[in-house]
Design an enzyme around this catalytic site. Structure first.
Site, PDB file in Angstrom:
ATOM      1  N   GLU A 129      -3.161 -49.591 -23.600  1.00 42.65           N
ATOM      2  CA  GLU A 129      -2.877 -48.659 -24.705  1.00 42.65           C
ATOM      3  C   GLU A 129      -1.642 -47.833 -24.378  1.00 42.65           C
ATOM      4  OE1 GLU A 129      -5.642 -44.855 -23.773  1.00 42.65           O
ATOM      5  OE2 GLU A 129      -6.703 -46.757 -23.936  1.00 42.65           O
ATOM      6  N   LYS A 131       0.671 -44.797 -23.520  1.00 39.57           N
ATOM      7  CA  LYS A 131       0.409 -43.510 -22.866  1.00 39.57           C
ATOM      8  C   LYS A 131       1.173 -42.442 -23.635  1.00 39.57           C
ATOM      9  CE  LYS A 131       0.441 -41.116 -18.441  1.00 39.57           C
ATOM     10  NZ  LYS A 131       1.085 -39.887 -18.949  1.00 39.57           N
ATOM     11  N   ASP A 133       2.802 -39.072 -24.760  1.00 37.33           N
ATOM     12  CA  ASP A 133       3.407 -37.962 -24.028  1.00 37.33           C
ATOM     13  C   ASP A 133       3.099 -36.670 -24.775  1.00 37.33           C
ATOM     14  OD1 ASP A 133       4.802 -36.608 -22.122  1.00 37.33           O
ATOM     15  OD2 ASP A 133       6.790 -37.177 -22.836  1.00 37.33           O
ATOM     16  N   TYR A 241      -8.939 -41.416 -26.932  1.00 41.76           N
ATOM     17  CA  TYR A 241      -8.918 -42.615 -26.106  1.00 41.76           C
ATOM     18  C   TYR A 241      -9.941 -42.621 -24.968  1.00 41.76           C
ATOM     19  CZ  TYR A 241      -5.914 -39.445 -23.372  1.00 41.76           C
ATOM     20  OH  TYR A 241      -5.405 -38.367 -22.695  1.00 41.76           O
ATOM     21  N   LYS A 331       4.207 -46.600 -15.855  1.00 45.18           N
ATOM     22  CA  LYS A 331       5.259 -45.765 -16.423  1.00 45.18           C
ATOM     23  C   LYS A 331       6.502 -46.587 -16.772  1.00 45.18           C
ATOM     24  CE  LYS A 331       3.325 -41.660 -16.035  1.00 45.18           C
ATOM     25  NZ  LYS A 331       4.034 -40.583 -15.332  1.00 45.18           N
ATOM     26  N   CYS A 441      16.740 -19.868   9.325  1.00 46.39           N
ATOM     27  CA  CYS A 441      16.063 -19.681   8.037  1.00 46.39           C
ATOM     28  C   CYS A 441      16.862 -18.727   7.164  1.00 46.39           C
ATOM     29  CB  CYS A 441      14.656 -19.132   8.283  1.00 46.39           C
ATOM     30  SG  CYS A 441      13.803 -18.662   6.769  1.00 46.39           S
ATOM     31  N   CYS A 444      14.729 -15.264   6.661  1.00 52.18           N
ATOM     32  CA  CYS A 444      14.422 -14.261   7.690  1.00 52.18           C
ATOM     33  C   CYS A 444      15.317 -14.343   8.911  1.00 52.18           C
ATOM     34  CB  CYS A 444      12.961 -14.370   8.122  1.00 52.18           C
ATOM     35  SG  CYS A 444      12.580 -15.858   9.075  1.00 52.18           S
ATOM     36  N   CYS A 459      11.184 -23.233   9.494  1.00 53.66           N
ATOM     37  CA  CYS A 459      11.395 -21.882  10.006  1.00 53.66           C
ATOM     38  C   CYS A 459      10.321 -21.562  11.044  1.00 53.66           C
ATOM     39  CB  CYS A 459      11.329 -20.882   8.859  1.00 53.66           C
ATOM     40  SG  CYS A 459      11.206 -19.155   9.377  1.00 53.66           S
ATOM     41  N   CYS A 465       8.183 -14.146   8.098  1.00 57.45           N
ATOM     42  CA  CYS A 465       9.121 -14.699   7.122  1.00 57.45           C
ATOM     43  C   CYS A 465       8.664 -14.358   5.709  1.00 57.45           C
ATOM     44  CB  CYS A 465       9.223 -16.211   7.283  1.00 57.45           C
ATOM     45  SG  CYS A 465      10.377 -16.977   6.125  1.00 57.45           S
TER      46      CYS A 465
END
Length: 725
Positions: A129, A131, A133, A241, A331, A441, A444, A459, A465
Site C-alpha cells: 500500500e 505510504k 506522508d 490502514y 522508501k 570543546c 567549555c 569533550c 561542560c
C-alpha cells in the site's frame, strides 16, 4: 401585536426581536459546541443542532448588520482548550522498519521465511500500500460510534485531538456493518491533498500569514490546533490502514487485506492502490508502478508499505523493538539539490560528542527548505569515510575532503536529517582550505579526545561542560523520556542560564524554590512567562513524578541505553534498585575489567545486552557523581514498574533460556513467543534462570542448568506451560 415564538418566520421579526433571538441562539449554539467539541457530551441530536444553526444563519442573512467578527457563522466548534489531554494507547502505535533498496526488500521476504522456518517455495502473501506522508492518528469507536481520536505521540501516549478529528468530513461518526466489534481502534493517516494545500497557501498569502512548507506540515499543524474551528477550515483527509484495540466480536477477517476490505464496508476511507503480492518480485513491481504514478496521485507519499497478509503469521512473527517483524516501509529514493556550504559549526551533544554541522545557503529539497546538514564526524570531513561511504567528488573517483565555501550536494530522504553526500570539485573556491577539526570543546574549553577505535571526538569536561548539562536535561524531558509538556529546548536553556535547573532533580524542586511571594525573580515574572504559563508548567511537572521505570532509565542518558535496551534491562531487573545493585557488584575492588564476575554474567546474559552496553551501565552506576544525581532524583520521582507486555500467564516474569535445535518453531520464533507472553529471554544460564528449554543437541547450557538445579523443559513441555501446546 402577537407574541413571537422561536418558530416565527424570520422575515416577520422586527430588528429588535431579531437581535435578541440572534444573541440567544448564539449562546445556545456556543454551549452545544463546548459540550460536543470539548466535553464530548452532546445534549441535543444532530438534527436539532442543525436546525438551530440554520435559523441563526437565516437571521444573519435577513439582518446582515448582526454578523459581526464574533459571528458563529464563521466558526465551527468550541473555543480552544487550554492544552491537549494525554491519551494512553491501549495497543502501542509502533513505527516501521525501512527498506531503501531492492536487496532490502528481498532480504525482508527471506528473513520472514527463515524466522518461520518455511521453505523457499512456500507461498507467503503480502499486502502493498502507498505510504502516505501525513500524521498518524488513532480513532476509537465504541458500539460503532466515534468517541475519541489521538495522535501517535511516542507510540505509547499521544494527544487527544477528538474535537479536531470530528471536523474531518471523511471520517464517519458511526461505522455501519453487522460485524463491527464492540470496541475498535482504527489507525490511519491524516493528510492534505496537493490542490487543497495550494489553496490554503493562497489564503495564507492573501492574509499576510507565513506559508506552509509542505502538505505534511500543513496537515500536522492543522490537526494540532487548540481551536477546532481552525482545523475545520482546513481540508484534511484520512486513509485507514491498520487497527489497535479490538473488543468483543473480534476482527472481521483473518487477513490484513480482508480487514481493510471491511473498513471500506464500514464507511472508512481506504486506499484503492492497496494490492496483494506473492513474492519479492511482485512487491518491487508494484513499488515501481506506484513510483511512476506518484506525481499524479494528488497527495504526497514517500514509499510503499509491505505487510504479511495472514494475521496468524503476523502473530507468530511478533515485534522487535518498536517495529513489527511482519511489515516494512520501502522508501522512495532520496531527493537531492546543490547549494553552498557557508561554514562548519561544531555542536556538543549530551554525551560530549563533537558533531560537525554544515551551515548552508538555504535551498528547497523535496518541498522543505534546508539550511543545515549533517557532516557525521571528523573523518567524514577529511574524506576518509567514518560514516557510510566516503565523500567522492562529482568528477573524481577518489575520496575528497569537505571545505567551507564548497558547493555540495545535499540529500534528504523522508524525515531523515539532510546530509552532504557530494562535493562539486570544479566549483571549489580557490581560497578554500582544509578544515581543521577542533581539539578543544567549543562550549567549555576542555580537551576533546578520540578513543582508540572511535570516530567521534568527545569533550572531557563532563559535568562542568554547559553544553552537556543542557543536552542531558533536554534528553531527560524529551518525548520518549519524561515527556514534560512545556519544557522544551528553549525553556531548558533558559532555566539553565538562569541557574534554576542544573540537574534533573532541580526540575521537581522548581515550584518549591519559586514559592517566595516577595521575589521579583519568580518564574511568572520572568521574560516570556506569566502566572498561567508558570502554573501549567508546574502542573505538567507534577504529573511526571511517577513514570515507567524503563522511561526513567532511558531518561538518564546512559551511553548505548536507548529505548529498546532500557526495556530489555528493566524487563529483567524490574526495579531500578535491582539494576543499580547488580551494576555496583559487577566490578569488585581491584578489578579493571568486570568480566567473569556473577553480576557481570547476569548483565551480559540478558538477551540483546552485550559487553558494550553492560560496561556503559556499570560505568554509569559506578560513577559517584552520577550516583549523587540519581539519589537526588529518586527522592523526587517514583519509577513505576513497566506496563505488562502480556496478560498474566504461567510464564510471565519468568527468565527462560532456549538451547539446542527446536522442531516445532525456529529459535527466533520461540524467543518472540516467550516475550509476547511476558517472559524474559536470557542468553546464558544462571541461578536466576527459571526454565531452560532444551531441544536436540543441547550442549553446555543444558549441563549448566543441571548443575544449578534449574528446571529443564522439552519443547512440548514448554508449549504446554506457555498455553500453546
Amino acid at each position: 401585536m402577537s407574541a413571537r415564538t422561536p418558530e416565527t418566520d424570520v422575515e416577520k421579526l422586527t430588528a429588535d426581536e431579531a437581535a435578541r433571538e440572534h444573541a440567544r441562539l448564539g449562546e445556545e449554539i456556543a454551549g452545544h459546541d463546548r459540550r460536543y467539541y470539548q466535553d464530548d457530551a452532546p445534549t441535543v441530536s444532530d438534527a436539532e443542532y442543525d436546525a438551530l444553526r440554520r435559523r441563526y444563519e437565516a437571521i444573519e442573512a435577513a439582518y446582515p448588520e448582526l454578523r459581526g467578527i464574533d459571528s458563529l457563522s464563521d466558526k465551527v466548534g468550541a473555543a480552544p482548550a487550554a492544552k491537549f489531554a494525554k491519551v494512553r494507547h491501549r495497543v502501542p502505535m509502533l513505527s516501521l522498519g525501512n527498506a531503501f533498496a531492492d536487496d532490502d526488500v528481498e532480504e525482508f521476504v527471506a528473513r520472514i521465511r527463515r524466522f518461520l522456518g518455511l521453505p523457499t517455495d512456500a507461498d507467503v502473501t503480502f499486502t502493498a500500500e502507498p505510504k502516505i506522508d501525513g500524521l498518524s492518528c488513532s480513532l476509537r469507536y465504541e458500539n460503532g460510534v466515534f468517541v475519541q481520536a489521538a495522535t501517535r505521540g511516542d507510540g505509547f501516549e499521544g494527544e487527544d485531538v477528538t474535537a479536531n478529528v470530528r471536523t474531518i468530513s471523511e471520517i464517519p461518526s458511526r461505522l455501519t456493518g453487522e460485524d463491527v466489534p464492540a470496541v475498535f481502534e482504527v489507525r490511519g493517516e491524516v493528510y492534505m491533498g496537493h490542490a487543497d494545500f495550494a489553496a490554503i497557501n493562497e489564503r495564507q498569502s492573501a492574509a499576510g500569514r507565513p506559508l506552509f512548507a509542505n502538505p505534511r506540515n500543513a496537515a500536522a499543524g492543522s490537526l494540532r490546533q487548540l481551536d477546532p474551528a481552525i482545523t475545520a477550515s482546513r481540508p484534511l483527509r484520512f486513509f485507514a490502514y491498520a487497527w489497535g484495540e479490538v473488543g468483543e466480536g473480534g476482527l472481521p477477517a483473518d487477513t490484513q487485506f480482508g480487514v481493510i476490505k471491511a473498513f471500506a464496508r464500514w464507511g472508512l476511507p481506504t486506499n484503492p492502490l492497496t494490492v496483494l503480492c506473492h513474492s519479492a518480485a511482485e512487491l518491487l513491481a508494484h513499488y515501481r508502478r506506484i513510483g511512476d504514478g506518484r506525481a499524479g496521485l494528488g497527495y504526497d507519499i514517500d514509499g510503499v508499505v509491505y505487510k504479511v497478509d495472514s494475521l496468524a503469521l503476523q502473530g507468530r512473527l511478533g515485534f522487535v523493538s518498536r517495529s513489527p517483524r511482519w511489515a516494512i516501509a520501502h522508501k522512495f529514493p532520496a531527493q537531492r539539490a546543490i547549494t553552498q556550504l557557508e561554514r562548519i559549526e561544531i555542536q556538543v551533544g549530551r554525551t560530549g560528542a563533537l558533531t560537525p554541522v554544515a551551515k548552508l545557503t538555504p535551498i528547497t529539497v523535496g518541498g522543505v527548505v534546508v539550511s543545515n546538514a549533517s557532516l557525521h564526524n571528523e573523518d567524514y570531513i577529511k574524506g576518509i569515510g567514518g560514516s557510510g561511504e566516503p565523500i567522492r567528488g562529482t568528477f573524481e573517483d577518489q575520496p575528497v575532503d569537505i571545505r567551507e565555501g564548497d558547493w555540495v550536494t545535499i540529500q534528504r530522504a523522508g524525515d531523515v536529517i539532510p546530509q552532504v553526500v557530494d562535493v562539486v570539485l570544479e566549483r571549489r573556491p580557490p581560497e578554500a582550505r582544509p578544515y581543521s577539526f577542533p581539539t578543544v570543546c567549543p562550549a567549555c574549553g576542555s580537551h576533546a579526545v578520540r578513543e582508540d577505535g572511535e570516530v567521534v571526538r568527545r569533550c572531557t569536561g563532563g559535568l562542568i561542560c554547559p553544553a552537556q548539562a543542557v543536552e542531558r536535561i533536554r534528553h531527560f524531558v524529551s518525548r520518549d523520556a519524561f515527556d514534560i509538556e512545556g519544557l522544551g529546548e528553549k525553556q531548558v536553556q533558559a532555566f539553565h542560564d538562569w541557574g534554576l535547573v542544573k540537574q534533573p532533580a532541580d526540575i521537581f524542586t522548581l515550584e518549591a524554590r519559586d514559592s517566595d511571594p516577595s521575589s521579583l525573580t519568580r518564574l511568572k515574572n520572568r521574560d516570556g512567562w506569566g502566572e498561567i504559563s508558570a502554573k501549567n508548567l508546574f502542573a505538567a511537572i507534577e504529573e511526571r513524578r511517577h513514570v515507567p521505570v524503563n522511561r526513567f532509565l532511558y531518561a538518564l542518558g546512559i551511553r548505548h541505553v536507548g529505548e529498546t535496551n532500557a526495556k530489555r534491562l528493566m524487563r529483567h531487573f524490574l526495579t531500578l534498585e535491582a539494576l543499580r545493585e547488580t551494576a555496583r557488584a559487577a566490578v569488585m575492588p581491584g578489578e579493571v575489567h568486570p568480566k567473569g564476575n556473577e553480576a557481570w554474567a547476569e548483565l551480559t546474559g540478558i538477551e540483546g545486552i552485550g559487553a558494550v552496553v553492560a560496561e556503559a551501565v556499570v560505568d554509569f552506576f559506578q560513577e559517584p557523581n552520577n550516583e549523587a544525581v540519581l539519589d537526588a532524583l529518586v527522592r523526587e520521582v517514583t519509577p513505576e514498574p513497566m506496563e505488562a507486555v502480556a496478560a498474566a500467564t504461567a510464564v510471565a516474569g519468568k527468565t527462560v533460556v532456549f538451547t539446542g535445535a527446536l522442531e516445532k518453531m525456529t529459535r527466533d520464533e520461540a524467543k518472540a513467543m516467550a516475550e509476547r507472553l511476558g517472559a524474559k529471554v536470557a542468553g546464558s544460564v544462571s541461578k536466576k534462570t527459571d526454565y531452560v528449554v532444551a531441544g536436540a543437541d543441547a550442549g553446555s547450557k543444558l549441563a549448566k542448568a543441571r548443575e544449578l538445579g534449574v528446571a529443564v523443559l522439552s519443547e512440548d513441555e514448554w508449549l504446554i506451560l506457555a498455553g500453546a501446546g
